[in-house]
Write a protein that holds these residues in place. Sequence first.
Motif, PDB file in Angstrom:
ATOM      1  N   VAL A 114     -20.976   3.956 125.219  1.00 56.15           N
ATOM      2  CA  VAL A 114     -21.766   5.172 125.008  1.00 56.15           C
ATOM      3  C   VAL A 114     -20.813   6.342 124.803  1.00 56.15           C
ATOM      4  O   VAL A 114     -19.947   6.616 125.653  1.00 56.15           O
ATOM      5  N   PHE A 115     -20.977   7.039 123.695  1.00 58.45           N
ATOM      6  CA  PHE A 115     -20.117   8.168 123.346  1.00 58.45           C
ATOM      7  C   PHE A 115     -20.859   9.464 123.668  1.00 58.45           C
ATOM      8  O   PHE A 115     -21.929   9.733 123.120  1.00 58.45           O
ATOM      9  N   PRO A 172      -2.644  10.595 120.872  1.00 61.58           N
ATOM     10  CA  PRO A 172      -1.260  11.083 120.937  1.00 61.58           C
ATOM     11  C   PRO A 172      -1.002  12.080 119.805  1.00 61.58           C
ATOM     12  O   PRO A 172      -1.711  12.113 118.796  1.00 61.58           O
ATOM     13  N   HIS A 173       0.036  12.887 119.974  1.00 61.64           N
ATOM     14  CA  HIS A 173       0.374  13.884 118.955  1.00 61.64           C
ATOM     15  C   HIS A 173       0.951  13.242 117.707  1.00 61.64           C
ATOM     16  O   HIS A 173       0.792  13.758 116.600  1.00 61.64           O
ATOM     17  N   LEU A 206     -10.123  14.685 117.352  1.00 60.94           N
ATOM     18  CA  LEU A 206     -10.136  15.420 118.610  1.00 60.94           C
ATOM     19  C   LEU A 206      -9.048  14.893 119.541  1.00 60.94           C
ATOM     20  O   LEU A 206      -8.622  13.742 119.450  1.00 60.94           O
ATOM     21  N   GLU A 207      -8.645  15.731 120.464  1.00 66.86           N
ATOM     22  CA  GLU A 207      -7.616  15.312 121.422  1.00 66.86           C
ATOM     23  C   GLU A 207      -8.183  14.323 122.429  1.00 66.86           C
ATOM     24  O   GLU A 207      -7.512  13.371 122.812  1.00 66.86           O
ATOM     25  N   LYS A 208      -9.452  14.530 122.846  1.00 63.17           N
ATOM     26  CA  LYS A 208     -10.023  13.664 123.887  1.00 63.17           C
ATOM     27  C   LYS A 208     -11.460  13.288 123.540  1.00 63.17           C
ATOM     28  O   LYS A 208     -12.242  14.122 123.085  1.00 63.17           O
ATOM     29  N   ASN A 209     -11.777  12.009 123.760  1.00 61.33           N
ATOM     30  CA  ASN A 209     -13.145  11.505 123.646  1.00 61.33           C
ATOM     31  C   ASN A 209     -13.481  10.748 124.925  1.00 61.33           C
ATOM     32  O   ASN A 209     -12.704   9.876 125.360  1.00 61.33           O
ATOM     33  N   ASN A 257     -16.130  12.653 118.515  1.00 59.85           N
ATOM     34  CA  ASN A 257     -15.977  12.387 117.082  1.00 59.85           C
ATOM     35  C   ASN A 257     -14.934  11.283 116.984  1.00 59.85           C
ATOM     36  O   ASN A 257     -13.744  11.555 116.930  1.00 59.85           O
ATOM     37  N   PHE A 258     -15.404  10.049 116.974  1.00 69.35           N
ATOM     38  CA  PHE A 258     -14.504   8.920 117.211  1.00 69.35           C
ATOM     39  C   PHE A 258     -14.691   7.847 116.150  1.00 69.35           C
ATOM     40  O   PHE A 258     -15.806   7.595 115.679  1.00 69.35           O
TER      41      PHE A 258
END
Length: 350
Positions: A335-336, A307-308, A282-285, A341-342
């Motif tokens: 805490v996620f 990052p890309h 994912l782009e952001k978590n 999705n990390f």
Amino acid sequence: MLSPDNTQVEIEAELLPHNATYKELIWKVTNDAGVDSNGAVIEDGEVSEVPYIVKKVLKAVGDGKHNVRCCTRNGREKISLISQISLTAEGLGMAEFNPYEFVYGTLYTSAEVEPAVGQDRGIVPKGGTYIAFEKVNFGKNGSDEITLPVYELNNKPFPIQIWKGIPGQDGAELVDTVIYDLPSIWATYQEKTYKLPERFKGVCTVSFVADHDINIKGFSFKKYERAYDINYAVDNDGIYGDTYTLGADSITNIGNNVALTYNDMNFTDGMHKITICGRSVLEKNTIHVRFANEEGTENRIAEFIMPHTVESGDGYVEQSFELENIEGSYSVNLVFLPGCNFDLKWFRFE
């Protein structure tokens, strides 16, 4: 007799005469060689003034004979009087060693050949044979920096093997072979510190082998403050949630509302930043960093943006986040939030 059903006993010392000028008493638990014992601890009890009686509680944590010494200086710099009683504990098993305090050589638990007695509570293992210290508790984070005080007369550099486990037994690992090369000084231990290629972690056995007879006073390891050390995801003290995968050195596929707990985080010098080593599809978590103690809970937020392009072959990247300062001792929870999705490898506070 102390046992699993009776691990402690109250001990008292009465000061005579009752109007003695110097009332300071020094307590310690030793073995028969006079070395501080790791098999029992002394805890404070009641003190009465008239007559002056001090009560202590001896708690046994390991088998063996425990000599309780009550000492007084009587106004002098050195101990002038010692009173001692001896107690024995059975059925508790072997006590653990704290490697972050000095462990004297005479406390060894196993040897290929019985060593000779050395200077100042040290030992002289026979060259080419091992000396072992079992049940050394390094904790979750462990240590890779050891200090060895050594005395020998050959005045030439020589190797010392440092083992995890007992040489020749299943699972034993030669961690490193270090070179002791300090010039000899008569009847004097000299310390040398070594950085090992890996950390000792958890409870394990530490063994040493030198190529000839030398005096080893003992050893100690550097204690890394967990609050400022690299904390690997897999070294957590607790994990809550349903969506995650445990790996050898990371936790992957961390999903909705998973929380990782790390206890005993003492931010004596404060904390203003966290660095996280992770990756994601994912782009952001969004990761909440929660600090909890008896006084309450404080929350900080880290937005991990992938990052890309990623230079590392495994896809992990390190990102640092400035956080509002916090000081004191806490349990830390990562805490996620829903939608995460990390993959987490480690984190470190500064």
